[in-house]
Design a protein around this motif. Structure first.
Motif, short mmCIF file in Angstrom:
data_model
loop_
_atom_site.label_atom_id
_atom_site.label_comp_id
_atom_site.label_asym_id
_atom_site.label_seq_id
_atom_site.Cartn_x
_atom_site.Cartn_y
_atom_site.Cartn_z
N ALA A 19 38.21 15.70 60.55
CA ALA A 19 36.88 16.23 60.84
C ALA A 19 36.95 17.71 61.23
O ALA A 19 36.10 18.51 60.82
N LEU A 20 37.97 18.07 62.01
CA LEU A 20 38.12 19.47 62.41
C LEU A 20 38.50 20.36 61.23
O LEU A 20 38.04 21.49 61.13
N THR A 21 39.32 19.85 60.34
CA THR A 21 39.69 20.61 59.14
C THR A 21 38.44 20.88 58.30
O THR A 21 38.26 21.98 57.77
N ALA A 22 37.56 19.90 58.19
CA ALA A 22 36.33 20.06 57.43
C ALA A 22 35.41 21.12 58.04
O ALA A 22 34.67 21.79 57.32
N VAL A 23 35.47 21.28 59.36
CA VAL A 23 34.64 22.27 60.05
C VAL A 23 35.23 23.67 59.91
O VAL A 23 34.54 24.66 60.08
N GLY A 24 36.53 23.77 59.60
CA GLY A 24 37.16 25.07 59.42
C GLY A 24 38.17 25.44 60.49
O GLY A 24 38.59 26.59 60.58
N VAL A 25 38.58 24.46 61.29
CA VAL A 25 39.60 24.72 62.31
C VAL A 25 40.95 24.87 61.62
O VAL A 25 41.37 24.00 60.86
N ALA A 26 41.64 25.99 61.90
CA ALA A 26 42.90 26.29 61.23
C ALA A 26 44.12 25.75 61.97
O ALA A 26 45.18 25.61 61.38
N LYS A 60 45.70 14.58 73.95
CA LYS A 60 44.99 15.79 74.37
C LYS A 60 45.06 16.80 73.23
O LYS A 60 46.16 17.15 72.77
N ILE A 61 43.91 17.25 72.77
CA ILE A 61 43.83 18.24 71.70
C ILE A 61 43.28 19.53 72.30
O ILE A 61 42.26 19.50 73.01
N GLU A 62 43.93 20.64 72.00
CA GLU A 62 43.47 21.94 72.46
C GLU A 62 43.23 22.83 71.24
O GLU A 62 44.11 22.97 70.39
N ILE A 63 42.05 23.43 71.17
CA ILE A 63 41.66 24.27 70.05
C ILE A 63 41.04 25.54 70.60
O ILE A 63 40.12 25.47 71.42
N VAL A 64 41.51 26.68 70.15
CA VAL A 64 40.85 27.94 70.46
C VAL A 64 40.12 28.35 69.19
O VAL A 64 40.71 28.45 68.12
N CYS A 65 38.81 28.57 69.32
CA CYS A 65 38.00 28.91 68.15
C CYS A 65 36.99 29.98 68.52
O CYS A 65 36.79 30.28 69.70
N GLY A 66 36.34 30.52 67.53
CA GLY A 66 35.29 31.49 67.77
C GLY A 66 34.10 30.83 68.42
O GLY A 66 33.83 29.64 68.20
N SER A 67 33.37 31.58 69.22
CA SER A 67 32.19 31.04 69.90
C SER A 67 31.15 30.52 68.91
O SER A 67 30.39 29.61 69.23
N ASP A 68 31.13 31.10 67.71
CA ASP A 68 30.13 30.71 66.72
C ASP A 68 30.34 29.30 66.16
O ASP A 68 29.38 28.67 65.73
N ILE A 69 31.56 28.78 66.17
CA ILE A 69 31.78 27.43 65.65
C ILE A 69 32.11 26.40 66.73
O ILE A 69 32.35 25.23 66.43
N GLN A 78 33.33 14.69 68.68
CA GLN A 78 32.54 13.59 69.24
C GLN A 78 32.25 12.53 68.18
O GLN A 78 32.39 11.33 68.43
N ALA A 79 31.88 12.94 66.99
CA ALA A 79 31.56 11.98 65.93
C ALA A 79 32.80 11.22 65.47
O ALA A 79 32.75 10.00 65.26
N ALA A 80 33.94 11.91 65.34
CA ALA A 80 35.15 11.27 64.82
C ALA A 80 35.85 10.40 65.85
O ALA A 80 36.49 9.41 65.49
N ALA A 81 35.75 10.74 67.13
CA ALA A 81 36.48 10.01 68.17
C ALA A 81 35.67 8.86 68.77
O ALA A 81 36.22 8.06 69.52
N ASN A 82 34.41 8.77 68.43
CA ASN A 82 33.54 7.77 69.04
C ASN A 82 33.82 6.37 68.52
O ASN A 82 33.82 6.14 67.32
N THR A 83 34.08 5.43 69.44
CA THR A 83 34.18 4.02 69.09
C THR A 83 33.06 3.22 69.74
O THR A 83 32.85 2.07 69.41
N GLY A 84 32.38 3.84 70.69
CA GLY A 84 31.32 3.16 71.42
C GLY A 84 31.83 2.34 72.59
O GLY A 84 31.06 1.72 73.30
N ALA A 85 33.14 2.36 72.81
CA ALA A 85 33.73 1.58 73.90
C ALA A 85 34.11 2.50 75.06
O ALA A 85 34.27 3.72 74.88
N ILE A 86 34.28 1.92 76.22
CA ILE A 86 34.71 2.69 77.38
C ILE A 86 36.09 3.29 77.10
O ILE A 86 36.91 2.69 76.41
N GLY A 87 36.31 4.50 77.57
CA GLY A 87 37.60 5.16 77.38
C GLY A 87 37.69 6.00 76.13
O GLY A 87 38.78 6.40 75.72
#
Length: 112
Positions: A19-26, A60-69, A78-87
């Protein structure tokens, strides 16, 4: 520039990366961590004995990106990591004052 820190379930890493690759995260930094929140740990069986652990394995994922994205990065995680369960985890967004690429000396957005 923004630093996006996400704590997610380990089995969701590939989906989040795609999902992050699709958004343009390098690039991103990924660490295996342990912690707890509302889950309050878990019970495991080791060599036939049941015991309780109060730390749950997470990624733990750490990403430094431009403020615009940054908003799109948060939405993608949020969309890719969501399972709807606690945790499912948390996402934190912080401001970055400066970035320097060690190899070339480039700074700030050009260093990303």
């Amino acid at each position: 520039m923004k630093l996006v820190i996400a704590i997610i379930k380990p089995f969701k890493l590939d989906e989040v990366r795609e999902a992050l690759t699709a958004v343009g995260v390098a690039g991103m930094t990924v660490s295996e961590v342990k912690g707890f929140g509302r889950q309050k740990g878990q019970t495991e069986i080791y060599r036939g004995a049941e015991y309780s652990t109060n730390m749950v394995p997470k990624i733990k994922i750490e990403i430094v990106c431009g403020s615009d994205i940054a908003d799109r990065v948060v939405e993608a995680i949020q969309a890719a990591a969501n399972t709807g369960a606690i945790g499912d985890g948390k996402i934190f967004v912080l401001d970055v004052g400066q970035a320097v690429r060690i190899r070339t000396g480039e700074t700030d957005d050009s260093a990303l």
